[in-house]
Scaffold this motif. Structure first.
Motif, PDB file in Angstrom:
ATOM      1  N   PRO A   1       0.803  -1.220   0.000  1.00  0.00           N
ATOM      2  CA  PRO A   1       0.000   0.000   0.000  1.00  0.00           C
ATOM      3  C   PRO A   1       0.842   1.278   0.000  1.00  0.00           C
ATOM      4  N   LEU A   2       2.039   1.215   0.588  1.00  0.00           N
ATOM      5  CA  LEU A   2       2.908   2.391   0.599  1.00  0.00           C
ATOM      6  C   LEU A   2       3.353   2.760  -0.813  1.00  0.00           C
ATOM      7  N   ILE A   3       3.777   1.772  -1.576  1.00  0.00           N
ATOM      8  CA  ILE A   3       4.211   2.039  -2.956  1.00  0.00           C
ATOM      9  C   ILE A   3       3.048   2.560  -3.791  1.00  0.00           C
ATOM     10  N   ILE A   4       1.892   1.918  -3.683  1.00  0.00           N
ATOM     11  CA  ILE A   4       0.725   2.359  -4.452  1.00  0.00           C
ATOM     12  C   ILE A   4       0.340   3.782  -4.054  1.00  0.00           C
ATOM     13  N   TYR A   5       0.369   4.081  -2.769  1.00  0.00           N
ATOM     14  CA  TYR A   5       0.031   5.429  -2.307  1.00  0.00           C
ATOM     15  C   TYR A   5       1.012   6.461  -2.855  1.00  0.00           C
ATOM     16  N   LEU A   6       2.296   6.192  -2.737  1.00  0.00           N
ATOM     17  CA  LEU A   6       3.301   7.161  -3.186  1.00  0.00           C
ATOM     18  C   LEU A   6       3.255   7.390  -4.696  1.00  0.00           C
ATOM     19  N   VAL A   7       2.950   6.353  -5.454  1.00  0.00           N
ATOM     20  CA  VAL A   7       2.913   6.483  -6.913  1.00  0.00           C
ATOM     21  C   VAL A   7       1.636   7.175  -7.388  1.00  0.00           C
ATOM     22  N   LYS A   8       0.499   6.888  -6.753  1.00  0.00           N
ATOM     23  CA  LYS A   8      -0.792   7.361  -7.265  1.00  0.00           C
ATOM     24  C   LYS A   8      -1.453   8.469  -6.452  1.00  0.00           C
ATOM     25  N   LYS A   9      -0.834   8.957  -5.388  1.00  0.00           N
ATOM     26  CA  LYS A   9      -1.509   9.924  -4.512  1.00  0.00           C
ATOM     27  C   LYS A   9      -1.912  11.217  -5.217  1.00  0.00           C
ATOM     28  N   ASP A  10      -1.153  11.629  -6.219  1.00  0.00           N
ATOM     29  CA  ASP A  10      -1.484  12.864  -6.931  1.00  0.00           C
ATOM     30  C   ASP A  10      -2.354  12.632  -8.159  1.00  0.00           C
ATOM     31  N   GLU A  11      -2.475  11.379  -8.587  1.00  0.00           N
ATOM     32  CA  GLU A  11      -3.219  11.074  -9.803  1.00  0.00           C
ATOM     33  C   GLU A  11      -4.668  10.666  -9.556  1.00  0.00           C
ATOM     34  N   SER A  12      -4.910   9.956  -8.451  1.00  0.00           N
ATOM     35  CA  SER A  12      -6.248   9.418  -8.216  1.00  0.00           C
ATOM     36  C   SER A  12      -6.606   9.493  -6.735  1.00  0.00           C
ATOM     37  N   HIS A  13      -7.643  10.259  -6.440  1.00  0.00           N
ATOM     38  CA  HIS A  13      -8.109  10.352  -5.048  1.00  0.00           C
ATOM     39  C   HIS A  13      -8.619   8.995  -4.571  1.00  0.00           C
ATOM     40  N   PHE A  14      -9.290   8.264  -5.432  1.00  0.00           N
ATOM     41  CA  PHE A  14      -9.860   6.963  -5.072  1.00  0.00           C
ATOM     42  C   PHE A  14      -8.768   5.969  -4.682  1.00  0.00           C
TER      43      PHE A  14
END
Length: 119
Positions: A40-53
């Motif tokens: 979840p950390l990697i997914i959060y760091l990669v997508k936090k600015d692209e997708s709120h969901f």
């Protein structure tokens, strides 16, 4: 419509997430069986600015992983707690599966009894 129960709370997001967003949100939960904090950390760091969901699901999953680690450490420290580790593991598995299903349905999900450390 929000569902609030002992299995957590789900609610519709402000928009309809794409199939890719649903998949990444789903992965942020299910991959915790393999890499509890890392996935979840990697997914959060990669997508936090692209997708709120996706960011919301990854952040919630990360917070839940931190909470579970704290619970397991607390159970390991006490002799009686060691006897209840199986119950905590079962609850963990059930809640991750529920979160994965909610993510695949395109709903935002909040784990019950989760410390919200990462805001």
């Amino acid at each position: 419509m929000s569902t609030n129960s002992y299995l957590g709370t789900d609610m519709p997001p402000g928009y309809t997430p794409t199939s890719d967003e649903k998949t990444l949100a789903l992965l942020s939960h299910v991959l915790t069986f393999i890499a509890p904090l890392l996935a979840p950390l990697i997914i959060y760091l990669v997508k936090k600015d692209e997708s709120h969901f996706v960011a919301a699901h990854a952040k919630e999953s990360l917070n839940f992983q931190i909470t579970i680690i704290i619970i397991f450490i607390g159970l390991l420290v006490s002799v009686i707690g060691i006897l209840f580790m199986w119950a905590a593991g079962l609850i963990y598995a059930v809640l991750v599966i529920v979160a994965t299903i909610r993510a695949s349905e395109g709903k935002l999900y909040k784990y019950p009894f989760c410390l919200r450390i990462i805001k």
